[in-house]
Design a protein around this motif. Structure first.
Motif, PDB file in Angstrom:
ATOM      1  N   ASP A 111      13.055  -7.154 -34.378  1.00 46.83           N
ATOM      2  CA  ASP A 111      13.915  -8.327 -34.271  1.00 46.83           C
ATOM      3  C   ASP A 111      13.228  -9.571 -34.839  1.00 46.83           C
ATOM      4  OD1 ASP A 111      11.987  -8.715 -32.394  1.00 46.83           O
ATOM      5  OD2 ASP A 111      13.352  -8.956 -30.686  1.00 46.83           O
ATOM      6  N   LEU A 112      12.089  -9.376 -35.509  1.00 47.36           N
ATOM      7  CA  LEU A 112      11.393 -10.488 -36.127  1.00 47.36           C
ATOM      8  C   LEU A 112      12.147 -10.988 -37.350  1.00 47.36           C
ATOM      9  CD1 LEU A 112       7.692  -9.195 -36.039  1.00 47.36           C
ATOM     10  CD2 LEU A 112       8.755 -10.865 -34.499  1.00 47.36           C
ATOM     11  N   GLU A 113      12.110 -12.280 -37.587  1.00 49.27           N
ATOM     12  CA  GLU A 113      12.669 -12.840 -38.807  1.00 49.27           C
ATOM     13  C   GLU A 113      11.607 -12.740 -39.903  1.00 49.27           C
ATOM     14  OE1 GLU A 113      14.404 -16.660 -38.559  1.00 49.27           O
ATOM     15  OE2 GLU A 113      15.595 -16.204 -36.774  1.00 49.27           O
ATOM     16  N   LEU A 114      11.902 -11.968 -40.918  1.00 51.00           N
ATOM     17  CA  LEU A 114      10.937 -11.717 -41.981  1.00 51.00           C
ATOM     18  C   LEU A 114      11.329 -12.497 -43.227  1.00 51.00           C
ATOM     19  CD1 LEU A 114      10.617  -7.838 -41.567  1.00 51.00           C
ATOM     20  CD2 LEU A 114       9.152  -9.634 -40.589  1.00 51.00           C
ATOM     21  N   ARG A 115      10.316 -13.000 -43.905  1.00 52.33           N
ATOM     22  CA  ARG A 115      10.553 -13.727 -45.143  1.00 52.33           C
ATOM     23  C   ARG A 115      10.831 -12.722 -46.265  1.00 52.33           C
ATOM     24  NH1 ARG A 115       5.893 -17.625 -47.042  1.00 52.33           N
ATOM     25  NH2 ARG A 115       6.576 -18.662 -45.103  1.00 52.33           N
ATOM     26  N   PRO A 116      11.953 -12.848 -46.937  1.00 54.28           N
ATOM     27  CA  PRO A 116      12.238 -11.885 -48.019  1.00 54.28           C
ATOM     28  C   PRO A 116      11.265 -12.037 -49.175  1.00 54.28           C
ATOM     29  CG  PRO A 116      13.822 -13.683 -48.039  1.00 54.28           C
ATOM     30  CD  PRO A 116      13.009 -13.851 -46.790  1.00 54.28           C
ATOM     31  N   ASP A 117      11.000 -10.933 -49.837  1.00 52.25           N
ATOM     32  CA  ASP A 117      10.131 -10.976 -51.019  1.00 52.25           C
ATOM     33  C   ASP A 117      10.798 -11.762 -52.135  1.00 52.25           C
ATOM     34  OD1 ASP A 117       8.307  -9.361 -49.733  1.00 52.25           O
ATOM     35  OD2 ASP A 117       9.120  -7.513 -50.577  1.00 52.25           O
TER      36      ASP A 117
END
Length: 227
Positions: free
Chosen positions: A16-22
């Motif tokens: 459920d972490l907000e991940l920075r898109p590549d």
């Protein structure tokens, strides 16, 4: 956490972490047009623009209707898929040969299949041949349609007899239509006679139309003699 799938060989990661898109991958194509140039049907309208209506991978696998008349000969001996664009791409070619694992290696029965037998496969044959394989994505009718086209492109006179049987007896009008094309493509007196006889008894209008096209157009033999 990880959830094992398929005997622990593949894992799925759920978070459920907000991940920075590549960042978008930079294009490395440069001036290379290998895939555009190699496509058997000219399906690329330009760089990164593929017209699926002319793509053999789409047509042989996903498309369930009649194969476009103008590019049937471009199919050559393919029955499922194409991937020429992938094989010519310098970034997709491995720098060295790799050993193929058993799980993804081609099944013996699917390498160089007897297309005449595929044209006559029963429901049980279909289930046996496609069990546990991606070939199951195609229906039996699609496989037979594709086999008929490949036989028409084979330049093999021995294909006339099984094609003639299919034109007389196959229940699917779609398959019979492509069988008629195949007989016309092979040409020769025997194939032409089969087509003329079938025209007298064929109940389906679309198949009669294909027979008419087959009888009217130049065959492989005609084109070879003109070359």
């Amino acid at each position: 956490f990880t959830t094992p799938i398929n005997r622990d060989q593949i894992h799925a990661l759920i978070t459920d972490l907000e991940l920075r898109p590549d960042e978008p991958m930079a294009s490395r194509c440069g001036q290379c047009t290998a895939c555009l140039d190699a496509c058997p049907t000219g399906a690329f309208d330009g760089p990164f623009a593929l017209d699926a209506r002319r793509c053999l991978s789409y047509l042989t696998i996903e498309h369930v209707g009649s194969f476009p008349l103008s590019i049937r000969s471009n199919m050559q001996q393919r029955v499922m898929g194409c991937d020429v664009c992938q094989s010519v791409c310098p970034y997709d070619r491995s720098a060295r040969a790799t050993v193929m694992t058993t799980e993804v290696a081609p099944r013996p029965g699917l390498v160089g299949p007897d297309l005449a037998r595929w044209l006559e496969m029963t429901s049980s044959d279909y289930r046996r041949i496609t069990k546990g394989t991606a070939v199951r994505r195609l229906s039996r009718t699609q496989l037979m349609r594709n086999a008929a086209i490949a036989l028409g492109n084979s330049a093999n006179d021995r294909a006339v007899a099984p094609l003639a049987r299919a034109l007389r007896t196959h229940k699917s009008a779609l398959v019979r239509a492509h069988v008629a094309w195949a007989l016309g493509e092979l040409g020769g007196a025997a194939a032409q006679q089969v087509l003329r006889n079938a025209l007298l008894h064929e109940p389906d209008g679309s198949v009669r139309q294909e027979i008419g096209f087959a009888l009217a157009r130049p065959t492989q033999q005609d084109r070879r003699s003109e070359a």
